[in-house]
Design an enzyme around this catalytic site. Sequence first.
Site, PDB file in Angstrom:
ATOM      1  N   ASN A 214       2.880   7.964   6.554  1.00 44.90           N
ATOM      2  CA  ASN A 214       3.972   7.075   6.162  1.00 44.90           C
ATOM      3  C   ASN A 214       4.224   6.011   7.240  1.00 44.90           C
ATOM      4  OD1 ASN A 214       5.370   8.305   8.251  1.00 44.90           O
ATOM      5  ND2 ASN A 214       6.579   9.626   6.906  1.00 44.90           N
ATOM      6  N   GLN A 259      -5.731   3.770 -10.480  1.00 45.06           N
ATOM      7  CA  GLN A 259      -5.190   3.161  -9.263  1.00 45.06           C
ATOM      8  C   GLN A 259      -3.680   3.052  -9.352  1.00 45.06           C
ATOM      9  OE1 GLN A 259      -6.896   2.372  -6.389  1.00 45.06           O
ATOM     10  NE2 GLN A 259      -8.421   3.486  -7.577  1.00 45.06           N
ATOM     11  N   HIS A 262      -1.298   5.798  -8.218  1.00 45.68           N
ATOM     12  CA  HIS A 262      -1.175   6.181  -6.802  1.00 45.68           C
ATOM     13  C   HIS A 262       0.223   5.900  -6.266  1.00 45.68           C
ATOM     14  CE1 HIS A 262      -4.812   7.782  -5.120  1.00 45.68           C
ATOM     15  NE2 HIS A 262      -5.546   6.912  -5.784  1.00 45.68           N
ATOM     16  N   ASP A 361     -13.651   8.927  -5.556  1.00 46.95           N
ATOM     17  CA  ASP A 361     -12.526   9.511  -4.818  1.00 46.95           C
ATOM     18  C   ASP A 361     -12.809  10.947  -4.405  1.00 46.95           C
ATOM     19  OD1 ASP A 361     -10.895   7.302  -4.914  1.00 46.95           O
ATOM     20  OD2 ASP A 361      -9.967   7.862  -6.821  1.00 46.95           O
TER      21      ASP A 361
END
Lengths: 433, 433
Positions: A214, A259, A262, A361
């Site tokens: 983060n 995508q 996410h 991925d």
Amino acid sequence: MAILLDTKSADFEPRFATLLGAKREDSPDVDETVAAIIAEVRARGDAALIEYTERFDRLTLKPDGLAFSDADIDRITAQVPPAEREALDIAAERIRAYHARQRPEDAEWQDDSGATLGWRWSAVPAAGLYVPGGLASYPSSVLMNAIPAKVAGVGRLVVTVPTPDGAINPLVLLAARIAGVDEIYRVGGAQAIAALAYGTETIRPVAKITGPGNAYVAAAKRRVFGKVGIDMIAGPSEILVIADRDNDPDWIALDLLAQAEHDESAQSILITDDADFAAAVTRAVEARLERLERRAIAAASWRDFGAVILVRDLDEAAMLSNRIAPEHLMLCVSDPQPLAAQCHHAGAIFLGQWTPEAIGDYVAGPNHVLPTARSARFSSGLSVLDFLKRTTLTRMTPEALRRIGPAAAVLARSESLEAHGLSVSARLDHLNR
Amino acid sequence: MAILLDTKSADFEPRFATLLGAKREDSPDVDETVAAIIAEVRARGDAALIEYTERFDRLTLKPDGLAFSDADIDRITAQVPPAEREALDIAAERIRAYHARQRPEDAEWQDDSGATLGWRWSAVPAAGLYVPGGLASYPSSVLMNAIPAKVAGVGRLVVTVPTPDGAINPLVLLAARIAGVDEIYRVGGAQAIAALAYGTETIRPVAKITGPGNAYVAAAKRRVFGKVGIDMIAGPSEILVIADRDNDPDWIALDLLAQAEHDESAQSILITDDADFAAAVTRAVEARLERLERRAIAAASWRDFGAVILVRDLDEAAMLSNRIAPEHLMLCVSDPQPLAAQCHHAGAIFLGQWTPEAIGDYVAGPNHVLPTARSARFSSGLSVLDFLKRTTLTRMTPEALRRIGPAAAVLARSESLEAHGLSVSARLDHLNR
């Protein structure tokens, strides 16, 4: 609803420029907080780690409880069902096989002057991998970071992962074990980065830190950069799909949504040369959005950052792709190879309709840690090279020094670096005596 | 006088730790000033560049005078004497030959599943090279930065160099021309970095910026990082010489002083297993310092950061070298090869008494832009790879997707990324229909 652009429209250029320039992330400024946390960990070591873990993760640890023991890992990973265990094994094996080919060669040669030149690659002595807690705690990312480090030959590979309220994803621990991670600690946030960079009584310092996190983790990585190496700071994920009309609109819609799901800042762009196909994909996205588990996130991403671009032909598609420099690029056209050759700036290219980006991925083999936010123009995805460094080698003979030394002495004098010149000419004087 | 340490002394360990931890650079905090300069250049382009150049370099430019014209370059480089011209040519040729061997290979292969995997290297589309003005305006650094970029295939290579009061080092322009630089601009400081990153009316933006600079330039590079790629931020230069007693103390003294003369924060360390030789080198340094042109700088560096370390044997020397992780490492021992194999962390190694480090600064061939401040543990010197990026390639067949797709779908579900899983399983459902 994503925006729709058409290269034939008069206002295409300004609208495309706006799309390119859209800032998709708003990082809170946490630099002062992070500086204080790092200073505390440097000053008080384990004691500071334990206090921050109590405060942020609501978890009381003792110094000898910072690390997961082998028994902890045995017990927790035993919960992983066989299907997931097998899937992780398949992924790890394929990622290892791909990255093993990235090991660069050492070199040594003698040139005309008689000098021996070359270079030698060696592994970073120790590396730390940050793994986020909670929802973004992805076992696939553990494999993608840890396996290149182990293939490079990193002797000591450490994972730090926060365990809020004591919770840990068993698949994360299993992925770490499969990848060969040597130590795993129950700490997260800026305090984990500080421990990896400076060390504490329990956690010895490493030389390189990788892995997502983060805003606090990212700010801490920026701060310790220089003391240790870091990987790039990744932005929101993004995909560009170039598709002709000979595709199933629903498959392409799912690739775009993979995508978008996410996070709300992710970006999905479709470029096509067929207006009807564009409309069909848009409808398929809307239909899929109605029932998707993460529809709130995916819908926000598609609404705020999604785009459908109509082009005259595939050459134009390649040209726009080079301006976008996407992290992920899918080429769903009948003959993707020549189109791929025209796309110079992309983190990873997926060729043909049978290659959904999601395969990359997890199990294709190439790394899924890739350059975002147009940085594919100048940087690459994570690889074995990120855990190696190169030492250059030079060995002159008296004859070689006689031949090229005078040029060095001339240049040293021209730069007013007298001792540089003297260190060469003192040896030349001896040879010419 | 440099400090003298002996591994046999009881207080060696704390004193060595102090030496390792000594902070050798005190960067002034110029971040706010730099932020303002970058904002001005972004907002007002050439006009801002011209104002800053007037203010900082006392030079009035018009927009069409920002660039050196070909005629300017012809006229100025004509002043370079033949000996220096020839020396630059020799250096450029050898640097080019060394770096040409660094070009990495593309790869493509088919694996057991039938998937085609690989990667492709491509050049950064445009690069900017910052060249300092004044005393630190080194033509050798122009070659060391520009040649790897051109070997990588960078299409557009731009130099920015401040010309205080209109002064320019003709050798810098000649080096740029020899290296194949495409554009040269008379701007420096943070304003030059801003122009390279964001572009102005005259200077188109680049994707990567390299080259040394003062605190303003370094702060500007940190700020634009992400928008463009940057090289490492180099600290003061440093050398470690490991020498046995079979060396001329004067040569070793000159090698130590060649680093010390760079600047007062440079660091030169000698490790030897012979106390008499250590004393002889120390005396030779003092003797040379009496007459050296840059003796004020070199003496300060040697006094404040120099060190002579007595060890029991060469194994101990290698062990200490690995803790120092020096930028430059000279191995002046009779059989340097086995010792080099023990030294894992160094930017560049120079083997044997006929290889003064200064030869590597100019003409040996390897790059002289190297990791400082112990960062050789995790990073490498500048190379062709810094101007290339890698795109990974994946192409599945229906059969390959059938074989490895299910594992991807399992992992996607385990990470709660439903659309990821659906993008694979929708295709698998079609194949299994």
